[in-house]
Design a protein around this motif. Structure first.
Motif, PDB file in Angstrom:
ATOM      1  N   THR A 143       0.825  -1.206   0.000  1.00 25.94           N
ATOM      2  CA  THR A 143       0.000   0.000   0.000  1.00 25.94           C
ATOM      3  C   THR A 143       0.860   1.257   0.000  1.00 25.94           C
ATOM      4  OG1 THR A 143      -1.597  -1.227   1.353  1.00 25.94           O
ATOM      5  CG2 THR A 143      -1.900   1.156   1.176  1.00 25.94           C
ATOM      6  N   PRO A 144       0.796   2.059  -1.075  1.00 28.75           N
ATOM      7  CA  PRO A 144       1.507   3.341  -1.070  1.00 28.75           C
ATOM      8  C   PRO A 144       1.059   4.211   0.095  1.00 28.75           C
ATOM      9  CG  PRO A 144       0.784   2.792  -3.290  1.00 28.75           C
ATOM     10  CD  PRO A 144       0.143   1.781  -2.380  1.00 28.75           C
ATOM     11  N   GLY A 145       2.029   4.865   0.713  1.00 32.94           N
ATOM     12  CA  GLY A 145       1.732   5.690   1.877  1.00 32.94           C
ATOM     13  C   GLY A 145       1.860   4.948   3.182  1.00 32.94           C
ATOM     14  N   ARG A 146       1.954   3.623   3.127  1.00 30.25           N
ATOM     15  CA  ARG A 146       2.143   2.833   4.344  1.00 30.25           C
ATOM     16  C   ARG A 146       3.457   2.044   4.252  1.00 30.25           C
ATOM     17  NH1 ARG A 146       0.436   0.388   8.855  1.00 30.25           N
ATOM     18  NH2 ARG A 146       1.089  -1.778   9.120  1.00 30.25           N
ATOM     19  N   ASN A 147       3.474   1.011   3.412  1.00 26.12           N
ATOM     20  CA  ASN A 147       4.660   0.172   3.298  1.00 26.12           C
ATOM     21  C   ASN A 147       5.302   0.254   1.918  1.00 26.12           C
ATOM     22  OD1 ASN A 147       2.962  -1.418   1.699  1.00 26.12           O
ATOM     23  ND2 ASN A 147       2.477  -2.816   3.393  1.00 26.12           N
ATOM     24  N   ALA A 148       4.882   1.206   1.113  1.00 30.07           N
ATOM     25  CA  ALA A 148       5.461   1.404  -0.210  1.00 30.07           C
ATOM     26  C   ALA A 148       5.396   2.880  -0.570  1.00 30.07           C
ATOM     27  CB  ALA A 148       4.727   0.569  -1.254  1.00 30.07           C
ATOM     28  N   TRP A 149       6.315   3.291  -1.410  1.00 26.82           N
ATOM     29  CA  TRP A 149       6.267   4.637  -1.973  1.00 26.82           C
ATOM     30  C   TRP A 149       5.341   4.650  -3.179  1.00 26.82           C
ATOM     31  CZ3 TRP A 149       9.685   6.322  -6.380  1.00 26.82           C
ATOM     32  CH2 TRP A 149       9.477   7.673  -6.703  1.00 26.82           C
ATOM     33  N   ARG A 150       5.585   3.701  -4.092  1.00 30.05           N
ATOM     34  CA  ARG A 150       4.747   3.549  -5.274  1.00 30.05           C
ATOM     35  C   ARG A 150       4.605   2.072  -5.606  1.00 30.05           C
ATOM     36  NH1 ARG A 150       7.456   7.863  -9.192  1.00 30.05           N
ATOM     37  NH2 ARG A 150       6.664   6.493 -10.847  1.00 30.05           N
ATOM     38  N   VAL A 151       3.508   1.742  -6.282  1.00 28.48           N
ATOM     39  CA  VAL A 151       3.314   0.411  -6.845  1.00 28.48           C
ATOM     40  C   VAL A 151       3.109   0.597  -8.342  1.00 28.48           C
ATOM     41  CG1 VAL A 151       1.924  -1.687  -6.874  1.00 28.48           C
ATOM     42  CG2 VAL A 151       2.304  -0.472  -4.706  1.00 28.48           C
ATOM     43  N   GLU A 152       4.018   0.026  -9.130  1.00 29.23           N
ATOM     44  CA  GLU A 152       4.003   0.239 -10.574  1.00 29.23           C
ATOM     45  C   GLU A 152       4.104  -1.084 -11.314  1.00 29.23           C
ATOM     46  OE1 GLU A 152       3.426   3.046 -11.910  1.00 29.23           O
ATOM     47  OE2 GLU A 152       4.006   4.599 -10.465  1.00 29.23           O
ATOM     48  N   GLU A 153       3.649  -1.076 -12.561  1.00 26.72           N
ATOM     49  CA  GLU A 153       3.688  -2.272 -13.398  1.00 26.72           C
ATOM     50  C   GLU A 153       5.094  -2.502 -13.936  1.00 26.72           C
ATOM     51  OE1 GLU A 153       1.392  -5.375 -15.583  1.00 26.72           O
ATOM     52  OE2 GLU A 153       0.793  -3.953 -14.033  1.00 26.72           O
ATOM     53  N   ALA A 154       5.505  -3.754 -13.978  1.00 27.51           N
ATOM     54  CA  ALA A 154       6.728  -4.165 -14.663  1.00 27.51           C
ATOM     55  C   ALA A 154       6.356  -5.194 -15.720  1.00 27.51           C
ATOM     56  CB  ALA A 154       7.739  -4.761 -13.684  1.00 27.51           C
ATOM     57  N   ASP A 155       6.876  -5.023 -16.919  1.00 30.12           N
ATOM     58  CA  ASP A 155       6.642  -6.050 -17.940  1.00 30.12           C
ATOM     59  C   ASP A 155       7.345  -7.341 -17.558  1.00 30.12           C
ATOM     60  OD1 ASP A 155       5.163  -4.271 -19.580  1.00 30.12           O
ATOM     61  OD2 ASP A 155       7.026  -3.442 -20.378  1.00 30.12           O
ATOM     62  N   ASN A 156       8.501  -7.198 -16.906  1.00 34.59           N
ATOM     63  CA  ASN A 156       9.286  -8.356 -16.477  1.00 34.59           C
ATOM     64  C   ASN A 156       9.898  -8.077 -15.106  1.00 34.59           C
ATOM     65  OD1 ASN A 156       9.563 -10.090 -19.161  1.00 34.59           O
ATOM     66  ND2 ASN A 156       9.928  -7.958 -19.740  1.00 34.59           N
ATOM     67  N   VAL A 157       9.959  -9.117 -14.289  1.00 34.99           N
ATOM     68  CA  VAL A 157      10.622  -9.062 -12.983  1.00 34.99           C
ATOM     69  C   VAL A 157      11.507 -10.297 -12.878  1.00 34.99           C
ATOM     70  CG1 VAL A 157      10.346  -8.991 -10.478  1.00 34.99           C
ATOM     71  CG2 VAL A 157       8.604  -7.960 -11.950  1.00 34.99           C
ATOM     72  N   ALA A 158      12.757 -10.090 -12.492  1.00 31.96           N
ATOM     73  CA  ALA A 158      13.668 -11.219 -12.313  1.00 31.96           C
ATOM     74  C   ALA A 158      14.403 -11.087 -11.000  1.00 31.96           C
ATOM     75  CB  ALA A 158      14.677 -11.289 -13.460  1.00 31.96           C
ATOM     76  N   VAL A 159      14.808 -12.228 -10.449  1.00 25.75           N
ATOM     77  CA  VAL A 159      15.713 -12.272  -9.300  1.00 25.75           C
ATOM     78  C   VAL A 159      17.014 -12.895  -9.779  1.00 25.75           C
ATOM     79  CG1 VAL A 159      16.139 -13.246  -7.020  1.00 25.75           C
ATOM     80  CG2 VAL A 159      13.866 -12.388  -7.596  1.00 25.75           C
ATOM     81  N   ILE A 160      18.104 -12.172  -9.606  1.00 23.71           N
ATOM     82  CA  ILE A 160      19.421 -12.619 -10.043  1.00 23.71           C
ATOM     83  C   ILE A 160      20.203 -13.040  -8.808  1.00 23.71           C
ATOM     84  CG2 ILE A 160      21.536 -11.978 -11.247  1.00 23.71           C
ATOM     85  CD1 ILE A 160      19.854  -9.816 -12.688  1.00 23.71           C
ATOM     86  N   ILE A 161      20.669 -14.273  -8.810  1.00 23.39           N
ATOM     87  CA  ILE A 161      21.327 -14.844  -7.638  1.00 23.39           C
ATOM     88  C   ILE A 161      22.825 -14.905  -7.878  1.00 23.39           C
ATOM     89  CG2 ILE A 161      21.438 -16.825  -6.081  1.00 23.39           C
ATOM     90  CD1 ILE A 161      18.586 -17.538  -7.066  1.00 23.39           C
ATOM     91  N   ASP A 162      23.560 -14.270  -6.997  1.00 25.29           N
ATOM     92  CA  ASP A 162      25.020 -14.242  -6.955  1.00 25.29           C
ATOM     93  C   ASP A 162      25.599 -13.369  -8.068  1.00 25.29           C
ATOM     94  OD1 ASP A 162      25.400 -15.743  -4.582  1.00 25.29           O
ATOM     95  OD2 ASP A 162      24.874 -17.557  -5.688  1.00 25.29           O
ATOM     96  N   ALA A 163      26.785 -12.826  -7.784  1.00 30.37           N
ATOM     97  CA  ALA A 163      27.315 -11.721  -8.584  1.00 30.37           C
ATOM     98  C   ALA A 163      27.855 -12.139  -9.938  1.00 30.37           C
ATOM     99  CB  ALA A 163      28.398 -10.975  -7.809  1.00 30.37           C
ATOM    100  N   GLU A 164      28.170 -13.409 -10.156  1.00 33.33           N
ATOM    101  CA  GLU A 164      28.563 -13.811 -11.503  1.00 33.33           C
ATOM    102  C   GLU A 164      27.448 -13.463 -12.484  1.00 33.33           C
ATOM    103  OE1 GLU A 164      30.179 -17.685 -13.975  1.00 33.33           O
ATOM    104  OE2 GLU A 164      28.564 -17.978 -12.508  1.00 33.33           O
ATOM    105  N   ASP A 165      26.231 -13.881 -12.186  1.00 31.28           N
ATOM    106  CA  ASP A 165      25.105 -13.600 -13.073  1.00 31.28           C
ATOM    107  C   ASP A 165      24.711 -12.127 -13.027  1.00 31.28           C
ATOM    108  OD1 ASP A 165      25.030 -16.221 -13.878  1.00 31.28           O
ATOM    109  OD2 ASP A 165      23.403 -16.800 -12.538  1.00 31.28           O
TER     110      ASP A 165
END
Length: 485
Positions: free
Chosen positions: A6-28
């Motif tokens: 919720t913006p104003g409580r636990n977020a500044w903004r909530v926006e759409e992303a076409d893609n979201v990824a999690v990259i694990i470890d610094a090689e990648d």
């Protein structure tokens, strides 16, 4: 759907992303960051706690034409791309300490001589505070947010091998294994993170930057998205100062996610020293049908001061939390290599059930909530009616556990299903060699206990820096001191 982010409580903004990824470890991460930076046409903004121009900014034997070292790579990028501007913003104390090591001063001078490279220090923080955000923004259309600094020690592969030829310092010294992670987003979510970076730049330098107007960059081919067309929350910590109101979105986000957990809270954090988080966890652990809590920390904090500050507080908090865990649902581990040497956990990630993901720069410590500047991103998988996002979060959690346990992710998933418990599955899969080792509370001397209990080295915000120790303390509120006092 019950909207938690919720913006104003636990977020500044909530926006759409076409893609979201999690990259694990610094090689990648370095591969993905290098790829994105080579696509830039307008601007690259690097915002961080630390940078080191001497590091090899890729893996050995990379296939592109760019230089190996970060300092040379930055110069090469602007020389090959007319109109590209690169800005680096670093915590002032880290920059003053780091930029006079080795050839860093030489690189800094070369950068400052270039009209389209600007390196600045960020000193706009309270005494003993730091600028801790770790952002890489490319043309306002690809944005990385996580725990990985472009500096020494960070590079490692997911194998975390005991003998890794590429894991060396700029001088060739062998370095210890290091685990980390970061998120990558595009679309409007990337533009929101770009705005965080521009605001931070303006605060630190007084210069107002314009948003990029170039066409959006394509998503990197080598990065597999965790989710598509997802709403992503951007949350921040900003300390209170005479000319600045505090922002505590990250603190609220942690507490809300802990309160919402149904089955499992899985967290990786460099530190565990936050009284507020410990109190929130204690409430859930006391519930007869509350969630399991699995926390991965390093065996000991990095540096000379951090162990005294963070390890002592962790020992006291976990010792107390175990008194609030009548059902045995708290488990704290640290990962080790095949030779059973510690792997340093620098990641800042939380996965709650199959619903919430939070990843960024903030740790489970007081300063991340109220003293340092931080930036995290989060998503709620309940937004996806198909269930694909929920399945992706569970696959991510099991993949991380498999990395730490030295086994296949499918085996982790199967063991969790068989036992109906993440902790029981970990215990069934643990063994000699590459694995997870349970945390053991060390013996603390009287001075260490006093430092921890009074939060001397991890103050609960800038105002507490000037309070008497008697008004501070890990055990204010409902959390009990292990000694019962």
């Amino acid at each position: 759907m019950n909207e938690i982010l919720t913006p104003g409580r636990n977020a500044w903004r909530v926006e759409e992303a076409d893609n979201v990824a999690v990259i694990i470890d610094a090689e990648d991460y370095f591969h993905a960051a290098r790829d994105a930076m080579m696509r830039a046409r307008h601007s690259i903004m690097m915002v961080g706690w630390d940078f080191d121009a001497r590091i090899r900014f890729d893996s050995p034997g990379h296939s592109d034409d760019g230089p190996d070292r970060l300092g040379d790579f930055v110069l090469w990028l602007v020389d090959r791309t007319p109109g590209l501007e690169i800005r680096l913003l670093q915590w002032n104390s880290g920059m003053m300490k780091n930029w006079f090591r080795g050839t860093n001063a030489w690189y800094l001078a070369r950068w400052k001589m270039h009209k389209r490279i600007t390196a600045r220090m960020d000193g706009m923080h309270p005494p003993a505070g730091s600028h801790h955000q770790k952002l890489l923004i490319v043309d306002d259309s690809l944005a990385f947010c996580g725990g990985i600094d472009m500096t020494v020690k960070r590079w490692d592969t997911r194998a975390h091998a005991d003998d890794e030829p590429g894991r060396v310092s700029p001088s060739g010294r062998k370095l210890e294994p290091w685990h980390d992670c970061a998120a990558l987003v595009d679309g409007p979510a990337a533009k929101a993170l770009a705005e965080v970076g521009r605001r931070r730049w303006q605060r630190a330098t007084g210069e107002t930057l314009e948003a990029a107007t170039t066409p959006a960059l394509d998503w990197p081919d080598r990065v597999r998205p965790l989710a598509r067309h997802a709403r992503v929350a951007v949350s921040r910590s900003r300390p209170e100062m005479t000319d600045q109101t505090p922002v505590r979105e990250i603190e609220a986000l942690y507490l809300d996610l802990i309160a919402q957990a149904k089955r499992v809270i899985y967290a990786e954090s460099q530190y565990f020293a936050s009284r507020r988080i410990a109190v929130a966890l204690s409430r859930r652990l006391e519930e007869p049908d509350g969630p399991e809590v699995v926390i991965l920390n390093p065996h000991t904090a990095d540096g000379w001061l951090e162990p005294l500050a963070m390890d002592t507080a962790r020992a006291r908090l976990i010792q107390s939390l175990r008194q609030h865990d009548p059902h045995g649902r708290l488990a704290v581990y640290h990962p080790v290599t095949a030779a059973e040497k510690p792997i340093y956990v620098h990641a800042k990630l939380m996965i709650v059930d199959d619903r919430f993901l939070r990843i960024g720069s903030s740790n489970f410590n007081n300063r991340s909530m109220r003293l340092d500047s931080e930036c995290d991103v989060a998503l709620d998988a309940a937004q996806d009616a198909s269930g694909d996002m929920r399945r992706a979060l569970m696959a991510l959690r099991d993949d991380l556990l498999a990395e730490h346990l030295g086994c296949d992710a499918a085996r982790v998933t199967a063991e969790i299903a068989r036992h109906g418990s993440v902790i029981a599955a970990i215990e069934a899969l643990r063994g000699p060699g590459r694995s997870l080792v349970p945390y053991e509370v060390p013996d603390l001397n009287a001075v260490e206990e006093w430092l921890a209990d009074n939060e001397i080295l991890d103050p609960d915000g800038p105002e507490e820096m000037f309070e008497a120790p008697g008004k501070r303390g890990l055990f204010r509120g409902r959390l009990r001191s292990p000694a019962g006092d």
